[in-house]
Design a protein around this motif. Sequence first.
Motif, PDB file in Angstrom:
ATOM      1  N   GLU A  81      -9.009 -11.526  -4.918  1.00 44.08           N
ATOM      2  CA  GLU A  81      -9.188 -10.496  -5.953  1.00 44.08           C
ATOM      3  C   GLU A  81      -7.917  -9.663  -6.103  1.00 44.08           C
ATOM      4  OE1 GLU A  81     -12.086  -9.690  -7.836  1.00 44.08           O
ATOM      5  OE2 GLU A  81     -12.700 -11.680  -7.191  1.00 44.08           O
ATOM      6  N   ASP A  82      -7.854  -8.905  -7.182  1.00 41.90           N
ATOM      7  CA  ASP A  82      -6.697  -8.047  -7.419  1.00 41.90           C
ATOM      8  C   ASP A  82      -6.797  -6.780  -6.575  1.00 41.90           C
ATOM      9  OD1 ASP A  82      -4.302  -7.324  -9.227  1.00 41.90           O
ATOM     10  OD2 ASP A  82      -5.604  -5.554  -9.323  1.00 41.90           O
ATOM     11  N   GLY A  83      -5.747  -6.514  -5.813  1.00 40.77           N
ATOM     12  CA  GLY A  83      -5.741  -5.365  -4.917  1.00 40.77           C
ATOM     13  C   GLY A  83      -5.919  -4.041  -5.634  1.00 40.77           C
ATOM     14  N   ASP A  84      -5.146  -3.858  -6.685  1.00 37.19           N
ATOM     15  CA  ASP A  84      -5.237  -2.599  -7.445  1.00 37.19           C
ATOM     16  C   ASP A  84      -6.645  -2.347  -7.957  1.00 37.19           C
ATOM     17  OD1 ASP A  84      -2.605  -1.722  -7.190  1.00 37.19           O
ATOM     18  OD2 ASP A  84      -1.915  -2.987  -8.833  1.00 37.19           O
ATOM     19  N   MET A  85      -7.307  -3.418  -8.396  1.00 41.13           N
ATOM     20  CA  MET A  85      -8.644  -3.242  -8.953  1.00 41.13           C
ATOM     21  C   MET A  85      -9.649  -2.861  -7.871  1.00 41.13           C
ATOM     22  SD  MET A  85     -11.127  -5.809 -10.940  1.00 41.13           S
ATOM     23  CE  MET A  85     -11.648  -6.241  -9.281  1.00 41.13           C
ATOM     24  N   LEU A  86      -9.568  -3.556  -6.750  1.00 41.15           N
ATOM     25  CA  LEU A  86     -10.470  -3.224  -5.642  1.00 41.15           C
ATOM     26  C   LEU A  86     -10.232  -1.808  -5.138  1.00 41.15           C
ATOM     27  CD1 LEU A  86     -11.932  -5.830  -5.512  1.00 41.15           C
ATOM     28  CD2 LEU A  86     -11.154  -6.177  -3.169  1.00 41.15           C
ATOM     29  N   LEU A  87      -8.969  -1.443  -5.016  1.00 40.56           N
ATOM     30  CA  LEU A  87      -8.643  -0.077  -4.607  1.00 40.56           C
ATOM     31  C   LEU A  87      -9.225   0.925  -5.598  1.00 40.56           C
ATOM     32  CD1 LEU A  87      -4.936  -0.458  -3.436  1.00 40.56           C
ATOM     33  CD2 LEU A  87      -6.855   0.293  -2.033  1.00 40.56           C
ATOM     34  N   ALA A  88      -9.101   0.612  -6.873  1.00 41.47           N
ATOM     35  CA  ALA A  88      -9.614   1.519  -7.909  1.00 41.47           C
ATOM     36  C   ALA A  88     -11.119   1.696  -7.788  1.00 41.47           C
ATOM     37  CB  ALA A  88      -9.252   0.981  -9.285  1.00 41.47           C
ATOM     38  N   MET A  89     -11.819   0.607  -7.470  1.00 41.11           N
ATOM     39  CA  MET A  89     -13.267   0.702  -7.297  1.00 41.11           C
ATOM     40  C   MET A  89     -13.622   1.600  -6.119  1.00 41.11           C
ATOM     41  SD  MET A  89     -14.612  -3.142  -8.119  1.00 41.11           S
ATOM     42  CE  MET A  89     -16.251  -2.636  -8.618  1.00 41.11           C
ATOM     43  N   ALA A  90     -12.669   1.715  -5.198  1.00 42.42           N
ATOM     44  CA  ALA A  90     -12.867   2.599  -4.046  1.00 42.42           C
ATOM     45  C   ALA A  90     -12.319   3.992  -4.322  1.00 42.42           C
ATOM     46  CB  ALA A  90     -12.195   2.003  -2.812  1.00 42.42           C
ATOM     47  N   GLY A  91     -11.840   4.205  -5.572  1.00 42.75           N
ATOM     48  CA  GLY A  91     -11.283   5.511  -5.922  1.00 42.75           C
ATOM     49  C   GLY A  91      -9.913   5.766  -5.330  1.00 42.75           C
ATOM     50  N   LYS A  92      -9.211   4.691  -4.956  1.00 44.26           N
ATOM     51  CA  LYS A  92      -7.897   4.860  -4.328  1.00 44.26           C
ATOM     52  C   LYS A  92      -6.802   4.244  -5.175  1.00 44.26           C
ATOM     53  CE  LYS A  92     -10.192   4.539   0.135  1.00 44.26           C
ATOM     54  NZ  LYS A  92      -9.933   4.917   1.514  1.00 44.26           N
ATOM     55  N   ILE A  93      -5.585   4.630  -4.868  1.00 39.86           N
ATOM     56  CA  ILE A  93      -4.419   4.082  -5.550  1.00 39.86           C
ATOM     57  C   ILE A  93      -3.426   3.608  -4.511  1.00 39.86           C
ATOM     58  CG2 ILE A  93      -2.432   4.667  -6.972  1.00 39.86           C
ATOM     59  CD1 ILE A  93      -4.219   6.607  -8.466  1.00 39.86           C
ATOM     60  N   SER A  94      -2.874   2.426  -4.741  1.00 36.64           N
ATOM     61  CA  SER A  94      -1.916   1.833  -3.813  1.00 36.64           C
ATOM     62  C   SER A  94      -0.768   2.797  -3.535  1.00 36.64           C
ATOM     63  CB  SER A  94      -1.388   0.541  -4.413  1.00 36.64           C
ATOM     64  OG  SER A  94      -0.607  -0.156  -3.473  1.00 36.64           O
ATOM     65  N   THR A  95      -0.341   2.867  -2.282  1.00 33.77           N
ATOM     66  CA  THR A  95       0.716   3.824  -1.937  1.00 33.77           C
ATOM     67  C   THR A  95       2.015   3.553  -2.676  1.00 33.77           C
ATOM     68  OG1 THR A  95       1.075   2.505   0.040  1.00 33.77           O
ATOM     69  CG2 THR A  95      -0.029   4.607   0.334  1.00 33.77           C
ATOM     70  N   ASP A  96       2.290   2.316  -3.012  1.00 30.91           N
ATOM     71  CA  ASP A  96       3.547   2.063  -3.723  1.00 30.91           C
ATOM     72  C   ASP A  96       3.501   2.669  -5.125  1.00 30.91           C
ATOM     73  OD1 ASP A  96       1.698  -0.033  -4.517  1.00 30.91           O
ATOM     74  OD2 ASP A  96       3.401  -0.965  -5.527  1.00 30.91           O
ATOM     75  N   LEU A  97       2.340   2.627  -5.778  1.00 38.32           N
ATOM     76  CA  LEU A  97       2.208   3.294  -7.074  1.00 38.32           C
ATOM     77  C   LEU A  97       2.276   4.813  -6.914  1.00 38.32           C
ATOM     78  CD1 LEU A  97      -0.536   1.303  -9.000  1.00 38.32           C
ATOM     79  CD2 LEU A  97       1.948   1.236  -9.274  1.00 38.32           C
TER      80      LEU A  97
END
Lengths: 119, 119
Positions: free
Chosen positions: A65-81
């Motif tokens: 799955e796409d990392g950014d999308m899964l993170l978003a579903m968890a209400g989080k944003i990748s640290t690099d962004l």
Amino acid sequence: MRHSFGSYIRERREHLQKSNPRAFTLRGVSREVGLEPSYLSKIERDTQPPPSEETIKRLAAVLGEDGDMLLAMAGKISTDLKEVICRRPQLFGQLLRELKNQPDHAVLRLVREVRDGEW
Amino acid sequence: MRHSFGSYIRERREHLQKSNPRAFTLRGVSREVGLEPSYLSKIERDTQPPPSEETIKRLAAVLGEDGDMLLAMAGKISTDLKEVICRRPQLFGQLLRELKNQPDHAVLRLVREVRDGEW
DNA sequence: GGTAGTGTGTCCTACATACTCCACACATGA
DNA sequence: TCATGTGTGGAGTATGTAGGACACACTACC
């Protein structure tokens, strides 16, 4: 959002399990990701809140799955962004608030503009 | 980053104190923001990590600083921006990574393009 | 009818976050 | 000199985060 984090993970895992019944059991995936089965079980049923960013990324990799999308579903944003924004907070803050209500295709057009260097 | 969060806060507060010595003491600001003086003291000297998002925003308001910028110095992002991204994570992820190495003026031009509706 | 594999329930823990409380030392003016 | 205001030090606390340990019940297989 149609799915919570947990229910989406479970759905995706069970989908993969159809074509690969041995590998994508809850225990199989938890071993692969490096978690206790009971913990992943609770996550999938939304008993437990979503795990950490790093764990979500490993989970995304295992499930394809796409990392950014899964993170978003968890209400989080990748640290690099996060770093990209924190380096120029006013600039990107302004841009994002401007784009907040723009339709997808408008934003996408912007992406292409920048990428293709049409300026 | 030239300044840490704490040292920047201190500098700004002491600057304001020059033109308003009574109001912008550490104790005065901490009362205004709703914190214990000792806590703010430790924050200003970077003994303590930066406070929570809400506290940072109140602090920004009292000191007349930009909230996004102060949050960024603390390595945080305002929840409203986070929501914008989490709603369309792939789209904005792509855009931000594309803009990561673009110069300020290029991004700014994009901002104006969107705002002025030149499309 | 054991045994191997499945998901789950309960309790526990280590660490981080976001502060408060109280005591202290110094300076300053009445 | 003494009350008042200034910043600071050290200890303590409440809540959240990110899981682990282990026993349990169910199923399938041989």
